[in-house]
Design a protein around this motif. Structure first.
Motif, PDB file in Angstrom:
ATOM      1  N   VAL A  72      41.683  51.047  37.466  1.00 17.29           N
ATOM      2  CA  VAL A  72      41.282  49.742  37.992  1.00 17.29           C
ATOM      3  C   VAL A  72      39.863  49.388  37.538  1.00 17.29           C
ATOM      4  CG1 VAL A  72      40.740  48.455  40.092  1.00 17.29           C
ATOM      5  CG2 VAL A  72      42.835  49.817  39.966  1.00 17.29           C
ATOM      6  N   THR A  73      38.965  50.368  37.588  1.00 19.94           N
ATOM      7  CA  THR A  73      37.580  50.126  37.174  1.00 19.94           C
ATOM      8  C   THR A  73      37.499  49.764  35.702  1.00 19.94           C
ATOM      9  OG1 THR A  73      36.820  51.705  38.847  1.00 19.94           O
ATOM     10  CG2 THR A  73      35.274  51.121  37.109  1.00 19.94           C
ATOM     11  N   LEU A  74      38.242  50.499  34.856  1.00 20.28           N
ATOM     12  CA  LEU A  74      38.258  50.168  33.429  1.00 20.28           C
ATOM     13  C   LEU A  74      38.808  48.767  33.200  1.00 20.28           C
ATOM     14  CD1 LEU A  74      39.446  53.540  31.843  1.00 20.28           C
ATOM     15  CD2 LEU A  74      37.177  52.513  31.702  1.00 20.28           C
ATOM     16  N   GLY A  75      39.850  48.402  33.962  1.00 16.86           N
ATOM     17  CA  GLY A  75      40.403  47.048  33.830  1.00 16.86           C
ATOM     18  C   GLY A  75      39.393  45.981  34.235  1.00 16.86           C
ATOM     19  N   MET A  76      38.654  46.251  35.307  1.00 10.37           N
ATOM     20  CA  MET A  76      37.623  45.299  35.739  1.00 10.37           C
ATOM     21  C   MET A  76      36.531  45.165  34.689  1.00 10.37           C
ATOM     22  SD  MET A  76      38.328  43.900  38.619  1.00 10.37           S
ATOM     23  CE  MET A  76      39.269  44.083  40.131  1.00 10.37           C
ATOM     24  N   GLU A  77      36.111  46.283  34.091  1.00 11.27           N
ATOM     25  CA  GLU A  77      35.079  46.228  33.062  1.00 11.27           C
ATOM     26  C   GLU A  77      35.561  45.453  31.840  1.00 11.27           C
ATOM     27  OE1 GLU A  77      33.902  50.211  32.255  1.00 11.27           O
ATOM     28  OE2 GLU A  77      32.743  50.411  34.101  1.00 11.27           O
ATOM     29  N   PHE A  78      36.838  45.610  31.495  1.00 12.19           N
ATOM     30  CA  PHE A  78      37.395  44.859  30.371  1.00 12.19           C
ATOM     31  C   PHE A  78      37.394  43.358  30.669  1.00 12.19           C
ATOM     32  CE2 PHE A  78      41.061  42.885  28.267  1.00 12.19           C
ATOM     33  CZ  PHE A  78      40.759  43.164  26.942  1.00 12.19           C
ATOM     34  N   LEU A  79      37.769  42.998  31.895  1.00 13.59           N
ATOM     35  CA  LEU A  79      37.761  41.586  32.279  1.00 13.59           C
ATOM     36  C   LEU A  79      36.342  41.027  32.284  1.00 13.59           C
ATOM     37  CD1 LEU A  79      40.380  41.547  35.202  1.00 13.59           C
ATOM     38  CD2 LEU A  79      40.668  40.644  32.884  1.00 13.59           C
ATOM     39  N   GLN A  80      35.373  41.858  32.695  1.00  9.40           N
ATOM     40  CA  GLN A  80      33.987  41.410  32.690  1.00  9.40           C
ATOM     41  C   GLN A  80      33.505  41.108  31.272  1.00  9.40           C
ATOM     42  OE1 GLN A  80      32.616  44.761  35.392  1.00  9.40           O
ATOM     43  NE2 GLN A  80      31.152  43.181  35.948  1.00  9.40           N
ATOM     44  N   LEU A  81      33.946  41.904  30.317  1.00  4.81           N
ATOM     45  CA  LEU A  81      33.561  41.660  28.926  1.00  4.81           C
ATOM     46  C   LEU A  81      34.160  40.365  28.404  1.00  4.81           C
ATOM     47  CD1 LEU A  81      33.949  45.255  27.412  1.00  4.81           C
ATOM     48  CD2 LEU A  81      31.817  44.039  27.907  1.00  4.81           C
TER      49      LEU A  81
END
Length: 286
Positions: A72-81
């Protein structure tokens, strides 16, 4: 298997998995925690403790939960980018605290920041008067960055119209008494040059805790014995003194000759050398 041995095995497994997942999340997880990342760190740590100590539950379910949190955290970081909107939601926006020397009281209340706390943060930036601040902003990380007014900014060569050459990073050529060959090769030097410089300083290689070479090729050393004082390199000072001596010699030659043509030549050379000294003096005196 004894309980203590099972707990030891589970703890080692949790440490290994936790380290791998933290590496996967990247350095930002450590250096600049957002609110969501802060929650993630606490939760993953709690799950690691659960995997280590809860002997009655199925231990691998804790690993599954940790993997889901990391995913979930990796997905959030990808969306932030990819999306500024997501960044604004997760990290929030920067808040202006001071503008044109005027404190924005409403923004202070919004960030739940008192006047004392604001002044404390300004003092950490070596600013003691709010009126000296052109612009101050609180970043999403909680840091406060300050831009001083023009008249309060430190004087730089750019303000004086002086162009300075770029300076390369110092290279560490000695560490813990050991010569580092790769940094030496990077700046085009070798062990023979290093031995000669150490001999000038009267220092043995095994007594050097740290040795660095700056962009001008000067060697600075820090010894294991802090009571011994090592003389600083004087190459730049010697070069400046040599240039000034040449200028003085040209002036003396101009005064000693009776031929007007030669006298003018010496004086012209002296003036040109004086200009060169004025240009390089900031580089040779710092």
């Amino acid at each position: 298997m004894p309980e203590w041995l099972e707990i030891a095995w589970r703890t080692l497994l949790a440490v290994a998995v936790l380290f791998a997942m933290t590496k996967l999340l990247g350095k930002r997880q450590v250096s600049q925690l957002s609110l969501f990342e802060y929650i993630t760190g606490i939760t993953i740590g709690s799950l690691a403790a659960y995997v280590s100590l809860d002997l009655e539950a199925t231990w691998y379910l804790g690993l599954v939960s940790m993997a889901v949190w990391v995913g979930v955290t990796l997905g959030m970081e990808f969306l932030q980018l990819k999306s500024k909107t997501v960044r604004d939601i997760l990290d929030s926006k920067a808040t202006v605290l001071i503008k044109d020397g005027k404190i924005m009281e409403d923004n202070l209340k919004k960030e739940r920041l008192t006047t004392d706390e604001l002044m404390e943060q300004l003092r950490t930036k070596k600013v003691f008067k709010a009126a000296d601040v052109e612009f101050a902003v609180m970043e999403p990380s909680g840091d406060i960055n300050v831009l001083l007014t023009k008249e309060n900014q430190p004087l730089t060569p750019k303000h004086l119209g002086i162009k300075v050459s770029p300076e390369q990073e110092p290279q560490t050529v000695i560490m813990d008494g050991q010569i580092m060959d790769e940094p030496l090769a990077t700046i085009g030097l070798n062990r023979e040059w290093l031995d000669a410089e150490l001999e000038k300083l009267g220092v043995a290689i095994e007594n050097v805790f740290l040795g660095q070479v700056d962009s001008y090729g000067q060697l600075y050393v820090d010894l294991f014995d802090d009571q011994i004082k090592v003389p600083e390199p004087q190459k730049k000072a010697a070069l400046l003194a040599t240039l000034k001596k040449c200028e003085a010699d040209l002036e003396m030659f101009a005064l000693s000759t009776k031929q007007q043509k030669v006298k003018r030549m010496y004086r012209e050379c002296s003036k040109n050398l004086e200009k060169v000294i004025d240009e390089v003096k900031p580089l040779l005196t710092r």
